[in-house]
Design a protein around this motif. Sequence first.
Motif, PDB file in Angstrom:
ATOM      1  N   VAL A 102      -8.010 -78.483  47.177  1.00 15.25           N
ATOM      2  CA  VAL A 102      -8.647 -78.824  45.924  1.00 15.25           C
ATOM      3  C   VAL A 102      -9.208 -77.629  45.243  1.00 15.25           C
ATOM      4  CG1 VAL A 102     -10.561 -80.349  45.230  1.00 15.25           C
ATOM      5  CG2 VAL A 102      -9.093 -81.338  46.830  1.00 15.25           C
ATOM      6  N   TYR A 209     -13.705 -86.515  50.378  1.00 15.62           N
ATOM      7  CA  TYR A 209     -14.285 -87.178  51.468  1.00 15.62           C
ATOM      8  C   TYR A 209     -14.040 -88.650  51.569  1.00 15.62           C
ATOM      9  CZ  TYR A 209     -16.947 -82.487  51.464  1.00 15.62           C
ATOM     10  OH  TYR A 209     -17.127 -81.245  51.529  1.00 15.62           O
ATOM     11  N   TYR A 329     -22.918 -84.293  55.304  1.00 17.47           N
ATOM     12  CA  TYR A 329     -24.083 -83.102  54.743  1.00 17.47           C
ATOM     13  C   TYR A 329     -25.340 -84.246  54.702  1.00 17.47           C
ATOM     14  CZ  TYR A 329     -19.799 -80.891  53.131  1.00 17.47           C
ATOM     15  OH  TYR A 329     -18.758 -80.206  52.980  1.00 17.47           O
TER      16      TYR A 329
HETATM   17  C1  LIG Z   1     -16.607 -81.566  46.868  1.00 17.74           C
HETATM   18  C2  LIG Z   1     -15.524 -80.641  47.555  1.00 17.74           C
HETATM   19  N1  LIG Z   1     -14.507 -80.524  46.715  1.00 17.74           N
HETATM   20  C3  LIG Z   1     -13.364 -79.522  47.396  1.00 17.74           C
HETATM   21  C4  LIG Z   1     -13.711 -78.853  48.248  1.00 17.74           C
HETATM   22  C5  LIG Z   1     -12.802 -77.810  49.011  1.00 17.74           C
HETATM   23  O1  LIG Z   1     -11.603 -78.365  49.161  1.00 17.74           O
HETATM   24  P1  LIG Z   1     -10.152 -77.582  49.684  1.00 17.74           P
HETATM   25  O2  LIG Z   1     -10.490 -76.931  51.096  1.00 17.74           O
HETATM   26  O3  LIG Z   1      -9.131 -78.712  49.532  1.00 17.74           O
HETATM   27  O4  LIG Z   1     -10.034 -76.567  48.588  1.00 17.74           O
HETATM   28  C6  LIG Z   1     -14.929 -78.923  49.027  1.00 17.74           C
HETATM   29  C7  LIG Z   1     -15.122 -78.163  50.334  1.00 17.74           C
HETATM   30  O5  LIG Z   1     -16.369 -77.910  50.780  1.00 17.74           O
HETATM   31  C8  LIG Z   1     -15.992 -79.914  48.683  1.00 17.74           C
HETATM   32  O6  LIG Z   1     -17.062 -80.049  49.133  1.00 17.74           O
END
Ligand SMILES: Cc1ncc(COP(=O)(O)O)c(C=O)c1O
Length: 403
Positions: A102, A209, A329
């Motif tokens: 992401v 999530y 969390y």
């Molecule tokens: C809200 C959120 N978006 C994206 C990510 C990171 O995603 P990715 O591992 O797919 O880059 C995190 C990682 O903690 C996250 O908490």
Amino acid sequence: MIPVSSRASTIEYAIRDVVVPATKLESEGHSIIKLNIGDPIAYPGLPTPRHMVEAYSAALLDGNNGYSPSYGMPDLREAIAADESSKGWPCSSDDVYVCHGVTEALQIIFAATLEEGNKVLAPGPHYPPYMAYPQMYGATTIEYALKSDDGWAIDLDDIESKMDDDVRLLVLINPNNPTGNVAGADEIQKLLNITKKWPNCMIVADEIYDALDFSGKQVSVASLSEDVPVFSLNGVSKVYYAPGWRIGYLAIHDPSGVLLNVRDGIERLLRSRLCASTPAQLGYLAGLNGNRDWMNEHMSKVQSRRQLCLDRISKIDGLEVEAPGGAFYMFVRLTDEMWSKNDKEFVLQLLHQEHVLVVHGSGFSPEKGAGHIRIVYLADEKTLNTAFDRIDSFLQRNRTAKK
Ligand SMILES: Cc1ncc(COP(=O)(O)O)c(C=O)c1O
């Protein structure tokens, strides 16, 4: 000295920045309880499912080590589209773009949508890249409030008051990191009603999530949007317990057909960075196509650790928490005056005195996260109990020292 760019010199990532002093302590022979990083693999009993690992390693052995298509491997795009469609919106494989997590999807979206002077409206507190990256494209992140005394619910009035023609992206992280709040259909509908008054605004729905939802309220933003364009973000890191694979995606929901140019920009950017990891995509494909019963077992472990933390926190003088509805969390309020005004000092002192590592809330928003700490509650029960024993004695000792 050759100067560093101003872009790079101001970047901060609180979650990993606190690792620097912890690593120093480790190099001096201390062992640290790390409750700082949202990586489920770092904690016992939550492995990446075996069939996914086997598919990944089979891909390597079968010679799938070349470049793959820039938007993602066709079978994976198909499986992601089916999964997104099952969440209630008509997603086709052409709407899906596979990225290196992401995190890369975010950079692509920001690069394709933001110009000098634009704004990103993001929750405060928020996952740090939502503040760090937009500024690289000349834009600014403005925070909208999450209600700290109401389970960190999104403050729709605050959002409405901050919307204007310069806001290009409105971010919803659902469930939220760091607060664990889950926005339900009602709130999302209201958010969409606000957004649709601003024709240049798109929604970034970070749903990484989504299956870690204890509230039963989580719903896909795209599934509720009849007109507002939505980027749905998800991947393998959290719900499939494989963050080191670096695979995620953005899926475009464009019910009004306003994103043709943005889509073209996204595709150009994706072609220019070649492709996401080929064997890791095949590992994710096995996860999406395979049986998902294993998720129940992981989920019940996460849930019992969540409950343990809630119980312990409720009995510790100096800590308070709004029970999180999702993710893994706890965003814990520091109620002692000496710490509520200095959460970073709390984190550093706790690390040095008790060898427990958490993240300061101000790292998620200097204004709206201050006076809090974020705890990842995925450690095993014994480790969590030890960590809370130490946090408790730390609070007591420092309170006595002050008197
Ligand atoms: C809200 C959120 N978006 C994206 C990510 C990171 O995603 P990715 O591992 O797919 O880059 C995190 C990682 O903690 C996250 O908490």
